[in-house]
Write a protein that holds these residues in place. Sequence first.
Motif, mmCIF file in Angstrom:
data_model
loop_
_atom_site.group_PDB
_atom_site.id
_atom_site.type_symbol
_atom_site.label_atom_id
_atom_site.label_comp_id
_atom_site.label_asym_id
_atom_site.label_seq_id
_atom_site.Cartn_x
_atom_site.Cartn_y
_atom_site.Cartn_z
ATOM 1 N N GLU B 63 0.816 -1.219 0.000
ATOM 2 C CA GLU B 63 0.000 0.000 0.000
ATOM 3 C C GLU B 63 0.855 1.276 0.000
ATOM 4 N N PHE B 64 0.402 2.255 -0.819
ATOM 5 C CA PHE B 64 1.162 3.506 -0.944
ATOM 6 C C PHE B 64 0.778 4.524 0.121
ATOM 7 N N SER B 65 0.675 4.096 1.347
ATOM 8 C CA SER B 65 0.350 5.055 2.399
ATOM 9 C C SER B 65 1.561 5.938 2.650
ATOM 10 N N ARG B 66 1.308 7.094 3.238
ATOM 11 C CA ARG B 66 2.408 8.001 3.521
ATOM 12 C C ARG B 66 3.456 7.301 4.399
ATOM 13 N N GLU B 67 2.962 6.622 5.449
ATOM 14 C CA GLU B 67 3.886 5.964 6.394
ATOM 15 C C GLU B 67 4.790 4.965 5.669
ATOM 16 N N ASN B 68 4.165 4.139 4.813
ATOM 17 C CA ASN B 68 4.949 3.135 4.083
ATOM 18 C C ASN B 68 5.997 3.788 3.189
ATOM 19 N N VAL B 69 5.546 4.764 2.420
ATOM 20 C CA VAL B 69 6.452 5.392 1.455
ATOM 21 C C VAL B 69 7.601 6.084 2.185
ATOM 22 N N VAL B 70 7.257 6.815 3.250
ATOM 23 C CA VAL B 70 8.302 7.546 3.966
ATOM 24 C C VAL B 70 9.300 6.583 4.595
ATOM 25 N N HIS B 71 8.797 5.518 5.180
ATOM 26 C CA HIS B 71 9.744 4.577 5.786
ATOM 27 C C HIS B 71 10.652 3.945 4.729
ATOM 28 N N PHE B 72 10.021 3.521 3.643
ATOM 29 C CA PHE B 72 10.787 2.885 2.558
ATOM 30 C C PHE B 72 11.919 3.796 2.067
ATOM 31 N N LEU B 73 11.612 5.082 1.949
ATOM 32 C CA LEU B 73 12.592 6.001 1.364
ATOM 33 C C LEU B 73 13.571 6.604 2.367
ATOM 34 N N THR B 74 13.277 6.496 3.655
ATOM 35 C CA THR B 74 14.204 7.123 4.605
ATOM 36 C C THR B 74 15.061 6.102 5.342
ATOM 37 N N LEU B 75 14.452 5.303 6.207
ATOM 38 C CA LEU B 75 15.266 4.490 7.115
ATOM 39 C C LEU B 75 15.304 3.006 6.773
ATOM 40 N N ASP B 76 14.619 2.595 5.717
ATOM 41 C CA ASP B 76 14.589 1.178 5.371
ATOM 42 C C ASP B 76 15.961 0.722 4.854
ATOM 43 N N MET B 77 16.644 -0.089 5.658
ATOM 44 C CA MET B 77 17.984 -0.528 5.265
ATOM 45 C C MET B 77 17.946 -1.541 4.116
ATOM 46 N N GLU B 78 16.792 -2.153 3.922
ATOM 47 C CA GLU B 78 16.707 -3.133 2.837
ATOM 48 C C GLU B 78 16.571 -2.462 1.481
ATOM 49 N N ASN B 79 16.150 -1.208 1.509
ATOM 50 C CA ASN B 79 16.075 -0.463 0.253
ATOM 51 C C ASN B 79 17.427 0.210 0.014
ATOM 52 N N PRO B 80 18.154 -0.233 -1.021
ATOM 53 C CA PRO B 80 19.502 0.311 -1.225
ATOM 54 C C PRO B 80 19.496 1.800 -1.576
ATOM 55 N N ASN B 81 18.318 2.336 -1.916
ATOM 56 C CA ASN B 81 18.264 3.753 -2.266
ATOM 57 C C ASN B 81 17.591 4.609 -1.205
ATOM 58 N N SER B 82 17.350 4.044 -0.014
ATOM 59 C CA SER B 82 16.801 4.871 1.059
ATOM 60 C C SER B 82 17.872 5.856 1.512
ATOM 61 N N ILE B 83 17.434 6.919 2.177
ATOM 62 C CA ILE B 83 18.402 7.930 2.621
ATOM 63 C C ILE B 83 19.470 7.289 3.502
ATOM 64 N N LYS B 122 15.049 4.885 16.264
ATOM 65 C CA LYS B 122 13.710 5.282 16.703
ATOM 66 C C LYS B 122 12.696 4.941 15.615
ATOM 67 N N PRO B 123 11.390 4.934 15.976
ATOM 68 C CA PRO B 123 10.384 4.660 14.951
ATOM 69 C C PRO B 123 10.387 5.752 13.886
ATOM 70 N N THR B 124 10.228 5.344 12.635
ATOM 71 C CA THR B 124 10.306 6.297 11.535
ATOM 72 C C THR B 124 9.350 7.470 11.724
ATOM 73 N N GLU B 125 8.129 7.163 12.153
ATOM 74 C CA GLU B 125 7.110 8.210 12.321
ATOM 75 C C GLU B 125 7.598 9.357 13.205
ATOM 76 N N SER B 126 8.345 9.008 14.249
ATOM 77 C CA SER B 126 8.760 10.053 15.186
ATOM 78 C C SER B 126 9.999 10.802 14.702
ATOM 79 N N VAL B 127 10.684 10.235 13.727
ATOM 80 C CA VAL B 127 11.939 10.849 13.263
ATOM 81 C C VAL B 127 11.728 11.684 12.009
#
Lengths: 479, 326
Positions: B63-83, B122-127
Amino acid sequence: MVDGFNNYELEGFFDEMLDNSLEARPSALALLEKLDELNWDELKRRQSAAEKALLQAGITFNVYGADGGTERIFPFDIIPRIISAEDWKQIESGLKQRVHALNLFIDDIYHEQRIVKEKVVPEEILKSAGSFREQCVGINPPRGIWCHITGTDLVRDADGRFYVLEDNLRCPSGVSYVLENRQVMKRTFPQVFESSGVRPVSDYSSHLHQTLEYLAPDSVHAPTVGVLTPGIYNSAYFEHSFLAKQMGVDLVEGRDLIVDDGWVMMRTTKGFERVDVLYRRIDDDFIDPRVFRKDSMLGVPGLMEAYRRGRVALANGPGTGVADDKVIYAYVPKIIEFYLGEEAILPNVPTYICWDEKERGYVLDNLDKLVVKAANESGGYGMLVGPHASEAEREEFAGKIKAQPRNYIAQPTLALSRVPTIVGDHFEGRHVDLRPYILYGEDIYVMPGGLTRVALKKGSLVVNSSQGGGSKDTWVLSN
Amino acid sequence: MLSRVADSLYWMSRYLERAENVARFIDVNYHMCLDIPDAGPDQWSPLINASGDMEDFSRRYGEFSRENVVHFLTLDMENPNSIYSCLMMARENARWIRQFITLEMWEHLNGFYLMMKESSKKPTESVAGHEFFMTVMTSCQLFLGILDGTMSRGEGWHFCRLGRMLERADKTSRMLDVKYFHLLPEVSYVGTPYDDILWASVLRSMSALEMYRKRYHQISPSQVVEFLVLDRSFPRAIHHCIMMADISLRAISGTPTATFHNKAEQRLGKLLAELDYSNIEEILECGLHELLDGLQKKLNALGNAISETFFAIQPFKVAGGRSNTQ
């Protein structure tokens, strides 16, 4: 502030800062006066600022096996270890003498072996030294120098004398901590530096570069020098990159180098470029798979052949590890006498060679009083500290000694000197050793300072970083 | 210069540029959503589209929810292109070549990484709020300032700029491609305030709004495209990036302008010529998507050619078997 010293006890050890009546030694006066002006909170603030600076600078060592947490800072205590000019004079001349003799020894055993023929060092000991490299026999290193960079471990016993505990002629590490610790300390106690006359150490890298350039063939006017590292996962990688940076030379890995037509070349964006001198931080075993371990992925095939033909200089020369052998160590005073006709200025720690039947008997009878060390290990591994060991551990070591007597030596448990160290809200004495660094180029240079390693655990005598040790800055005073 | 060092400089720069762009994309999108009633998953999917990691995201999140997308693109270590991944790789590359880069560069990048490592606990939402993205962007920009202020303008500096410019051109083209496709069909918005808001957010995603206004004053889709693709002086416009990349490549190799000695120079030169002689009418007539899609393919091929020409060694393997990837 002085209250940090309330209840401070010497417990019978030599204290580097205070004399037996708990008065400041002359060399520590300026520092103690400064500490007097600070309150404890301020001191703790400076301690944590120093730690933060080291972390931010990434002055870390790698710990194997862990993921993510693979980099740690080497614990650091801001109370320095101070050495008077007089003590240093003796250390310096003793180290020059020792390295001079050891170089002659290495050159001899890879050529004529006079020292064996004249029965000063038993042939059997030499032949059984795990670090003797048959492949180096007959090699003539540039300018006749084998051990260009040495880090000798010294300790001070309860009698206040310095003793040589260990020679490190392979790839001694730690000098980067000396240089970085000093940077941090200059920020921590700026005024004390002015008033104490602390000798600078920052020109070490210039001396190192000169030493390396001196090894290049005369025909090369602007030699290309490189530091050869096993790579980023080596525990001393920080130091390798640090030294390359300080000298402004390339840091190369085995895969950056090839031997082409007998010359060592590095792969650059503009093609291959010749390398004249390598400060190699890869152990002998891994340096060239054609000559040493065949499975080495770190080395450069053909490097030893280029070295043998004088087309590249290696520092330190392969084969120098033989002088690190702890049984050979016991013979160093005789080695000095044999080659230089002089008495050793810095004494050895008394050493019992388990290979010798009589001495072995003594060792086995007195395991509870002795420290037993494996002849070929370093880093505090393979060691028994008798008085602190359990009955079972001593039994185990007795078995090992009987099985492989050549592999063990024993020494009395030394009362290593101590330096006041921050522990919670006060000072306590902690045991230290000292590793000065010696460069052998056109002449022999001893860096005025060195790595003071400190056993941070209460009562511990083991200073190695792998065993809970930290470091302190070492101040050698100019007068 | 050692090939391996050049390789790491190039990738260090690319990863940092990537991290900065991703941070800005998210931040701008977040603010845009506040202006749009009922902004739902439709507003967040383009970010995944632009990142080129749709497959990975769909498989692991759905699902393309804001929470999912933001986590995927910021702190997700499994995504090689996350921040976080980009920063880790930038720092790893920097660590490989610590002896080459300046102390100031290393200390800043290392501090930046340590901060990110703390945040990741920390949890992505809070960061991951506005402040976080601002910190990422300014830290990346500060790094650029330090690089420019402490490093000699030699081969190494040019490899850094080459990597940065190619990454930037790629990101601008992807974002524009996705947004243009996404925005044009929204006929209901045309002529409404939302039209302005949406196109302004496209410009903001490239930090381009102010410079655009100075040049054109009013927002119109075709002028936005003209500015972001063809402008010669705006630092995130594709044309500008390619011009700078060409200068750096030639500074490295010493080959005169408009000639070539290797595949990298040939490909970059062709690409530059294409942009030099384009105009907006022609682009829109042939189709923007076709142009941008072709451009991304050419940038990939150029990246490969640079690697073959200058680095020519096996890609690095780091923890987890990851290697530098476009």
